[in-house]
Every structure is written in C-alpha cells, then in structure tokens.
Scaffold this motif. Structure first.
Motif, PDB file in Angstrom:
ATOM      1  N   ASP A  86       0.812  -1.222   0.000  1.00 54.61           N
ATOM      2  CA  ASP A  86       0.000   0.000   0.000  1.00 54.61           C
ATOM      3  C   ASP A  86       0.847   1.274   0.000  1.00 54.61           C
ATOM      4  OD1 ASP A  86       0.989  -0.346   2.568  1.00 54.61           O
ATOM      5  OD2 ASP A  86      -0.794   0.496   3.540  1.00 54.61           O
ATOM      6  N   LEU A  87       2.169   1.142  -0.165  1.00 52.01           N
ATOM      7  CA  LEU A  87       3.021   2.327  -0.191  1.00 52.01           C
ATOM      8  C   LEU A  87       3.132   2.842  -1.619  1.00 52.01           C
ATOM      9  CD1 LEU A  87       6.202   3.043   1.784  1.00 52.01           C
ATOM     10  CD2 LEU A  87       6.271   3.355  -0.680  1.00 52.01           C
ATOM     11  N   ASP A  88       2.863   4.129  -1.801  1.00 51.74           N
ATOM     12  CA  ASP A  88       2.964   4.767  -3.110  1.00 51.74           C
ATOM     13  C   ASP A  88       4.337   5.427  -3.215  1.00 51.74           C
ATOM     14  OD1 ASP A  88       2.711   6.069  -5.500  1.00 51.74           O
ATOM     15  OD2 ASP A  88       0.994   7.304  -4.930  1.00 51.74           O
ATOM     16  N   LEU A  89       5.260   4.719  -3.841  1.00 51.58           N
ATOM     17  CA  LEU A  89       6.625   5.223  -3.928  1.00 51.58           C
ATOM     18  C   LEU A  89       6.709   6.508  -4.734  1.00 51.58           C
ATOM     19  CD1 LEU A  89       9.584   4.610  -3.139  1.00 51.58           C
ATOM     20  CD2 LEU A  89       9.797   3.329  -5.278  1.00 51.58           C
ATOM     21  N   ALA A  90       5.814   6.671  -5.682  1.00 52.95           N
ATOM     22  CA  ALA A  90       5.853   7.858  -6.542  1.00 52.95           C
ATOM     23  C   ALA A  90       5.295   9.103  -5.867  1.00 52.95           C
ATOM     24  CB  ALA A  90       5.080   7.593  -7.835  1.00 52.95           C
ATOM     25  N   ALA A  91       4.577   8.940  -4.771  1.00 53.53           N
ATOM     26  CA  ALA A  91       3.936  10.079  -4.119  1.00 53.53           C
ATOM     27  C   ALA A  91       4.965  11.053  -3.565  1.00 53.53           C
ATOM     28  CB  ALA A  91       3.032   9.591  -2.989  1.00 53.53           C
ATOM     29  N   ALA A  92       4.641  12.336  -3.630  1.00 50.53           N
ATOM     30  CA  ALA A  92       5.536  13.359  -3.086  1.00 50.53           C
ATOM     31  C   ALA A  92       5.655  13.233  -1.571  1.00 50.53           C
ATOM     32  CB  ALA A  92       5.033  14.746  -3.462  1.00 50.53           C
ATOM     33  N   SER A  93       4.663  12.633  -0.940  1.00 54.84           N
ATOM     34  CA  SER A  93       4.694  12.466   0.517  1.00 54.84           C
ATOM     35  C   SER A  93       5.532  11.270   0.957  1.00 54.84           C
ATOM     36  CB  SER A  93       3.269  12.304   1.052  1.00 54.84           C
ATOM     37  OG  SER A  93       2.637  11.180   0.460  1.00 54.84           O
ATOM     38  N   THR A  94       6.087  10.523   0.003  1.00 56.47           N
ATOM     39  CA  THR A  94       6.985   9.412   0.297  1.00 56.47           C
ATOM     40  C   THR A  94       8.407   9.838  -0.016  1.00 56.47           C
ATOM     41  OG1 THR A  94       5.292   7.750  -0.217  1.00 56.47           O
ATOM     42  CG2 THR A  94       7.590   7.031  -0.236  1.00 56.47           C
ATOM     43  N   ARG A  95       9.302   9.731   0.966  1.00 56.19           N
ATOM     44  CA  ARG A  95      10.695  10.135   0.782  1.00 56.19           C
ATOM     45  C   ARG A  95      11.584   8.894   0.699  1.00 56.19           C
ATOM     46  NH1 ARG A  95      11.099  15.947   2.012  1.00 56.19           N
ATOM     47  NH2 ARG A  95      13.360  15.755   1.689  1.00 56.19           N
ATOM     48  N   LEU A  96      12.542   8.948  -0.210  1.00 55.89           N
ATOM     49  CA  LEU A  96      13.573   7.936  -0.318  1.00 55.89           C
ATOM     50  C   LEU A  96      14.820   8.490   0.358  1.00 55.89           C
ATOM     51  CD1 LEU A  96      14.741   5.275  -1.467  1.00 55.89           C
ATOM     52  CD2 LEU A  96      15.221   6.519  -3.591  1.00 55.89           C
ATOM     53  N   VAL A  97      15.248   7.838   1.439  1.00 59.55           N
ATOM     54  CA  VAL A  97      16.311   8.383   2.279  1.00 59.55           C
ATOM     55  C   VAL A  97      17.393   7.328   2.490  1.00 59.55           C
ATOM     56  CG1 VAL A  97      16.865   9.456   4.495  1.00 59.55           C
ATOM     57  CG2 VAL A  97      14.615   9.841   3.448  1.00 59.55           C
ATOM     58  N   PHE A  98      18.613   7.656   2.112  1.00 57.21           N
ATOM     59  CA  PHE A  98      19.768   6.796   2.338  1.00 57.21           C
ATOM     60  C   PHE A  98      20.488   7.256   3.602  1.00 57.21           C
ATOM     61  CE2 PHE A  98      18.990   6.798  -2.221  1.00 57.21           C
ATOM     62  CZ  PHE A  98      18.937   5.439  -2.505  1.00 57.21           C
ATOM     63  N   THR A  99      21.008   6.301   4.359  1.00 57.32           N
ATOM     64  CA  THR A  99      21.695   6.662   5.591  1.00 57.32           C
ATOM     65  C   THR A  99      23.018   5.907   5.712  1.00 57.32           C
ATOM     66  OG1 THR A  99      21.503   6.787   8.014  1.00 57.32           O
ATOM     67  CG2 THR A  99      20.473   4.905   6.959  1.00 57.32           C
ATOM     68  N   THR A 100      23.969   6.566   6.379  1.00 56.98           N
ATOM     69  CA  THR A 100      25.260   5.968   6.658  1.00 56.98           C
ATOM     70  C   THR A 100      25.789   6.520   7.976  1.00 56.98           C
ATOM     71  OG1 THR A 100      27.444   5.457   5.747  1.00 56.98           O
ATOM     72  CG2 THR A 100      26.644   7.708   5.445  1.00 56.98           C
ATOM     73  N   HIS A 101      26.908   5.979   8.412  1.00 60.88           N
ATOM     74  CA  HIS A 101      27.512   6.395   9.680  1.00 60.88           C
ATOM     75  C   HIS A 101      28.060   7.815   9.532  1.00 60.88           C
ATOM     76  CE1 HIS A 101      29.577   6.159  13.476  1.00 60.88           C
ATOM     77  NE2 HIS A 101      29.324   4.869  13.605  1.00 60.88           N
ATOM     78  N   SER A 102      27.727   8.687  10.462  1.00 57.91           N
ATOM     79  CA  SER A 102      28.327  10.014  10.480  1.00 57.91           C
ATOM     80  C   SER A 102      29.785   9.899  10.915  1.00 57.91           C
ATOM     81  CB  SER A 102      27.575  10.935  11.437  1.00 57.91           C
ATOM     82  OG  SER A 102      28.122  12.240  11.399  1.00 57.91           O
ATOM     83  N   ILE A 103      30.615  10.768  10.376  1.00 56.48           N
ATOM     84  CA  ILE A 103      32.018  10.845  10.769  1.00 56.48           C
ATOM     85  C   ILE A 103      32.388  12.322  10.902  1.00 56.48           C
ATOM     86  CG2 ILE A 103      32.630   8.669   9.657  1.00 56.48           C
ATOM     87  CD1 ILE A 103      33.861  10.282   7.358  1.00 56.48           C
ATOM     88  N   PRO A 104      33.486  12.657  11.574  1.00 61.49           N
ATOM     89  CA  PRO A 104      33.897  14.062  11.651  1.00 61.49           C
ATOM     90  C   PRO A 104      34.091  14.651  10.251  1.00 61.49           C
ATOM     91  CG  PRO A 104      35.127  12.735  13.225  1.00 61.49           C
ATOM     92  CD  PRO A 104      34.371  11.768  12.368  1.00 61.49           C
ATOM     93  N   THR A 105      33.726  15.902  10.085  1.00 61.92           N
ATOM     94  CA  THR A 105      33.826  16.512   8.759  1.00 61.92           C
ATOM     95  C   THR A 105      35.262  16.542   8.259  1.00 61.92           C
ATOM     96  OG1 THR A 105      33.916  18.709   9.791  1.00 61.92           O
ATOM     97  CG2 THR A 105      31.757  17.906   9.057  1.00 61.92           C
ATOM     98  N   VAL A 106      36.242  16.671   9.170  1.00 62.29           N
ATOM     99  CA  VAL A 106      37.633  16.659   8.728  1.00 62.29           C
ATOM    100  C   VAL A 106      38.009  15.292   8.182  1.00 62.29           C
ATOM    101  CG1 VAL A 106      38.562  16.068  11.020  1.00 62.29           C
ATOM    102  CG2 VAL A 106      39.996  17.277   9.358  1.00 62.29           C
ATOM    103  N   ALA A 107      37.477  14.234   8.773  1.00 58.77           N
ATOM    104  CA  ALA A 107      37.732  12.892   8.262  1.00 58.77           C
ATOM    105  C   ALA A 107      37.080  12.703   6.900  1.00 58.77           C
ATOM    106  CB  ALA A 107      37.224  11.838   9.243  1.00 58.77           C
ATOM    107  N   ALA A 108      35.895  13.280   6.725  1.00 63.58           N
ATOM    108  CA  ALA A 108      35.217  13.194   5.433  1.00 63.58           C
ATOM    109  C   ALA A 108      36.027  13.905   4.346  1.00 63.58           C
ATOM    110  CB  ALA A 108      33.819  13.783   5.531  1.00 63.58           C
ATOM    111  N   ARG A 109      36.612  15.052   4.696  1.00 61.06           N
ATOM    112  CA  ARG A 109      37.412  15.794   3.714  1.00 61.06           C
ATOM    113  C   ARG A 109      38.672  15.041   3.319  1.00 61.06           C
ATOM    114  NH1 ARG A 109      36.029  20.297   7.004  1.00 61.06           N
ATOM    115  NH2 ARG A 109      38.077  20.206   8.031  1.00 61.06           N
ATOM    116  N   ASN A 110      39.209  14.221   4.230  1.00 62.04           N
ATOM    117  CA  ASN A 110      40.450  13.507   3.974  1.00 62.04           C
ATOM    118  C   ASN A 110      40.241  12.120   3.384  1.00 62.04           C
ATOM    119  OD1 ASN A 110      42.049  15.583   4.970  1.00 62.04           O
ATOM    120  ND2 ASN A 110      42.002  14.802   7.064  1.00 62.04           N
TER     121      ASN A 110
END
Length: 355
Positions: A169-193
C-alpha cells in the motif's frame, strides 16, 4: 590450495563486538581507548547491548559472511585458508596474524567488512595490520583490498532488497513518500580527507545512492529524488560531524508533509547494532512520534549476488597479486590519514575502484 594463487590465506576484518554481558564494558573500553570515558559512563552507553543480552550481532554476521565468501570462492575455483580477525574483540588481528604465520602462511590478503573509503572504514584496518606487524615478530606480508562500494552488485542488491520489502500500500511515486539513504556520520575533517582525492566518503555514498535510484527507476519507471542522512554520531558536541542526523531529518520531513519514509542503510553491509538500535529502535521511535511510517530496508548481508561479486573481486586479486605500492595510487600514502597519529599501515592492493 591452488598453486597459481599469489596469496596463501584470506583475512576478513571486522569491527568486533561483545558476545556476552561481561564483555560489553571491556569492548567499549577498547573502542573508546584514549578518550578517558569512565566505566560507569560506558555501562550507560552500552545499554543497547545489554538489552540484547550483551551480544552484538556483528560477529555472527561476519562469520556467516566468511562462510558465504568461502563457498563463493570455491565456486570460482579458489580454495585457501580464510579466517576472521577483529579490531575490538577476539579473535584480535595480531593473534590471527601470528597464528597464520605459525601455520606457515606468508602472504595474506585482507578484506574489511566496510565498503567505503575513510579512516575508520579503511585506513584504520590497514593500521591494525601495520601495528600488528610493526615489531617484526610476525613474518607475513599483508595487502588489503580497497573499498568495494563500486561493485555493481552492491547497488543492485540494495535495489532488489528495497523493492522486495516495500509494503503493497506504499505509493513510492507520491511526493509524501521520501527515499532516504543513511550511513555512519564521521567528523567533517575525516570526510574531507577520505579517499585519494579527498571527499571520497561522501562521493562514494552518493554514487551508490544514485545507482540505487537508477535501479528503482529502471524497475518501476519512478524517478525518485533522494536524500542522504547520517546516524550513530559518537563524538563530542563541539567537533563538527556530518549532518543531518537521521532523527533531525525525519522531523524536517514530517514538517514538510512527508507521510512515509523508505530508509536505506547503504553505509552498512549487515544488520548489526548500529542498524538495529539507531534505526530500528531510535529512528522508528522518532517516526512513530511524528506519525510517519518508516520502512527500513535490509542490508546486503550474505545475499548471493553481492557475495558472489565480492568473491569474484577477491579471486581476481588472489590470482594476479599486486605490484609493489606506488605512492599516490588509491589506498597508498596519506590516503584517509589519521590526524591524531602517524601509525604504520599495511599496503593496499593495486586494484583501483571507480572514482
């Protein structure tokens, strides 16, 4: 073992986790070493482990992955010793390398259970190997396979698992449905490197997310916009980490009229504690408070398509070997450097993922 192989053993490297209540605090002490966190605070932090009887699912999941990889390698015509080694719980990396050396192994290929570039996800595993060998008492040569986010089967398996778990019953095309990817946060300096050119952690996650979105569009005809959010932050408040946190993002989505969120943990290859606790418990509670339906998709785990593709990449390196490290190539030199210390590192193989 085939005489054509350039390595004589495979080491699957994991983060590790407690296997009983008595191991929880010692495990957390190893994870947080050098931060000066009192044992009383670690017991509070470890409550999510205690709710599961002190057992982290990650060790059993990595043992299952090792078994699956061994089977896939046999199917690919490759047979060799394959073992698990952990950073923060038995079997520890130095003990495993010493045991392999004692059994006559001399050239080892290491594969980390992390798909992306970054200090904690890649270079620190090379440090684990380098530190174990630094004393010169263990006579082996070790190379580490680079991150494998670019395996086509990684994104396609995520896509398949996502589509298979969607409620009817989930309408993937609906604007009220969000597709969200998630991953582990890391320090921004580590992300830059991260990565050979910097910003590899974010670039690689976005690359995988885009491939999954393309797979969804190919299968359903729905070109779905997507978001990348972060979870599992563990650093002090004054240190910048990647944002938005998944719970903050859910609040923003709900305020904008979102009713359904398809949450896809692309940063993890198994449903370990940070998936079970941070997403299935905390994020689900946040979504429930907001009146948002949260559909969390499975991780790739031991899916045969993913395991087969990873085994094929491993087999290719086992058969061909790598030349001596060349400064500036992927996973060599200062790639994903640790800003707090300069530790010895094992070399990486010369297989260079897509950038």
């Amino acid at each position: 073992m085939s005489t054509t192989l350039k390595y004589d053993a495979l080491v699957l490297m994991g983060f590790g986790g407690p296997e009983c209540e008595g191991e929880v605090v010692p495990f957390l002490e190893r994870v947080t070493a050098g931060r000066g966190i009192p044992r009383e605070r670690l017991r509070e932090v470890g409550q999510h482990y205690f709710t599961l009887g002190g057992v982290s699912p990650i060790n059993a999941q990595n043992r299952a992955l090792l078994t699956a990889l061994q089977g896939a390698l046999v199917d690919a015509g490759v047979q060799l010793d394959a073992v698990l080694a952990n950073r923060n719980s038995p079997p520890f990396v130095p003990d495993v390398l010493a045991d392999l050396a004692g059994r006559g192994h001399r050239r080892l290929l290491a594969v980390a259970t992390a798909a992306y570039a970054g200090y904690s996800s890649c270079r620190q595993y090379r440090e684990d190997l380098g530190l174990a060998l630094a004393g010169g008492e263990i006579d082996v040569d070790v190379r580490k396979l680079p991150p494998f986010y670019d395996l086509p089967a990684f994104a396609s398996t995520i896509t398949k698992l996502l589509l298979d778990c969607l409620p009817t019953d989930l309408d993937l095309a609906a604007a009220s449905t969000r597709l969200v990817f998630t991953t582990h946060s890391i320090p921004t300096v580590a992300a830059r490197n991260a990565g050979p050119d910097g910003d590899g952690y974010l670039t690689q996650h976005r690359w995988v997310a885009a491939r999954v979105a393309e797979g969804i569009a190919a299968a359903t005809g729905i070109a779905k916009p997507w978001d990348l959010v972060f979870q599992s932050r563990s650093g002090p408040p004054h240190v910048p980490w990647l944002e938005p946190d998944v719970n903050d993002a859910l609040r923003e989505f709900a305020a904008a009229g979102t009713t359904d969120v398809v949450l896809v943990p692309i940063g993890f290859i198994s449903d370990h504690m940070e998936v079970i606790w941070d997403l299935d418990t905390q994020a689900q509670e946040t979504a429930g408070e907001l009146g948002v339906r949260l559909v969390r998709t499975p991780t790739v785990g031991t899916d045969p398509a993913f395991v087969g593709a990873l085994a094929d990449r491993i087999a290719a390196e086992l058969r061909t070997g790598s030349p001596e490290p060349v400064p500036g190539q992927f996973c060599y030199g200062g790639c994903c450097a640790n800003p707090h210390r300069d530790a010895p590192v094992a070399a990486a193989t010369a297989q260079e993922p897509l950038r």
